[in-house]
Enzyme design. Structure first.
Site, PDB file in Angstrom:
ATOM      1  N   SER A 202       6.903  -4.448  -1.656  1.00 42.35           N
ATOM      2  CA  SER A 202       6.307  -4.462  -0.321  1.00 42.35           C
ATOM      3  C   SER A 202       5.953  -5.886   0.070  1.00 42.35           C
ATOM      4  CB  SER A 202       5.025  -3.612  -0.307  1.00 42.35           C
ATOM      5  OG  SER A 202       4.292  -3.798   0.896  1.00 42.35           O
TER       6      SER A 202
ATOM      7  N   TYR B   7      -2.693  -0.726  -4.165  1.00 47.67           N
ATOM      8  CA  TYR B   7      -1.348  -0.853  -3.609  1.00 47.67           C
ATOM      9  C   TYR B   7      -0.819  -2.281  -3.733  1.00 47.67           C
ATOM     10  CZ  TYR B   7       2.535  -0.430  -0.293  1.00 47.67           C
ATOM     11  OH  TYR B   7       3.778  -0.439   0.291  1.00 47.67           O
TER      12      TYR B   7
END
Length: 257
Positions: free
Chosen positions: A148, A161
């Site tokens: 990401s 995350y």
């Protein structure tokens, strides 16, 4: 000097690819793209029913495989199922992802931390244990770990995350170094925000998410699953034959600011 082959819309023809988290969102788009480019795909997902529906739609090029990437036995059996169906394995896309929970180190429950790390990072490690020998036996191949943009930059209250995705980016580099000698390329792919159901955890609909987030992107919009799938297909193909140990930011310019 190695000649550069012209682009082919079926540049993955004859390849066998295992994709985890393959039955929805970016994983589904990547499955569809790989099939369109000629690959056979083992569609591995925790949701067996969704994997079977996608395989049924796409036909004989795709098999459905149940896979929990956090369980060593399940990871091994997913690789074995792909090899049993196709005879060999040429690539793996680690796209499995856990539902994320917001929080800083004080607020976040330990169970939520473990779930994020287990699926994203440990899952790539576990499947890699079985994928790497399979690719080496086939003479080499390509591994793509879907990370990401938030593996590069921090965002508030996303401690699990961001940490998991940053770890995944570095794991790709380490695997690239360790397994280059047997012809395996390993890269990470870091999308920006993408129009998938994941955004509905925070926004009422995808248009609202796009309107809220668009100003953060040089493209003036968030991404489409097909755009990330195209980047994954590139990394799997011989068009990326000189690309390994790096991270491809498919983030609409988010991290450039």
């Amino acid at each position: 000097m190695t000649p550069i082959s012209p682009f082919s819309p079926r540049r993955l023809a004859g390849r066998s690819i295992l994709i985890s988290g393959a039955a929805s969102a970016i994983g589904e788009a990547t499955t569809r793209r790989c099939v369109a480019e000629g690959a056979r795909v083992a569609c591995a997902d925790l949701d067996q029913g969704a994997a079977e529906r996608l395989a049924g739609e796409l036909g004989g090029q795709v098999i459905a495989v149940h896979c929990d990437v956090t369980e060593p036995h399940s990871a091994r059996e997913a690789v074995n199922a792909a090899i049993a169906a196709f005879g060999h394995l040429d690539g793996y896309v680690h796209n499995a992802a856990a539902p994320s929970r917001d929080g800083d180190v004080v607020e976040l429950d330990l169970a939520d931390w473990h779930r994020e790390i287990d699926v994203t990072l440990t899952g790539a490690f576990l499947v890699g244990k079985y994928v790497v020998p399979a690719l080496a036996k086939a003479g080499g191949g390509s591994i793509v770990l879907v990370a990401s943009q938030l593996g590069h930059v921090a965002t508030a209250r996303s401690v699990a995350y961001c940490s998991a995705k940053a770890g995944l980016i570095h794991l790709a580099r380490l695997m690239a170094v360790d397994h280059a000698a047997v012809g395996i390329r390993v890269n990470s792919l870091s999308p920006g925000a993408v129009r998938t159901a994941r955004l509905l955890q925070r926004w009422p609909d995808l248009d609202a998410a796009d309107a809220d987030l668009a100003g953060h992107y040089l493209t003036g919009r968030i991404g489409q699953p097909d755009e990330i799938a195209a980047s994954a297909a590139f990394l799997l193909s011989n068009d990326a034959s000189f690309v390994t140990g790096t991270d491809l930011l498919a983030d609409g310019g988010y991290a450039a600011r």
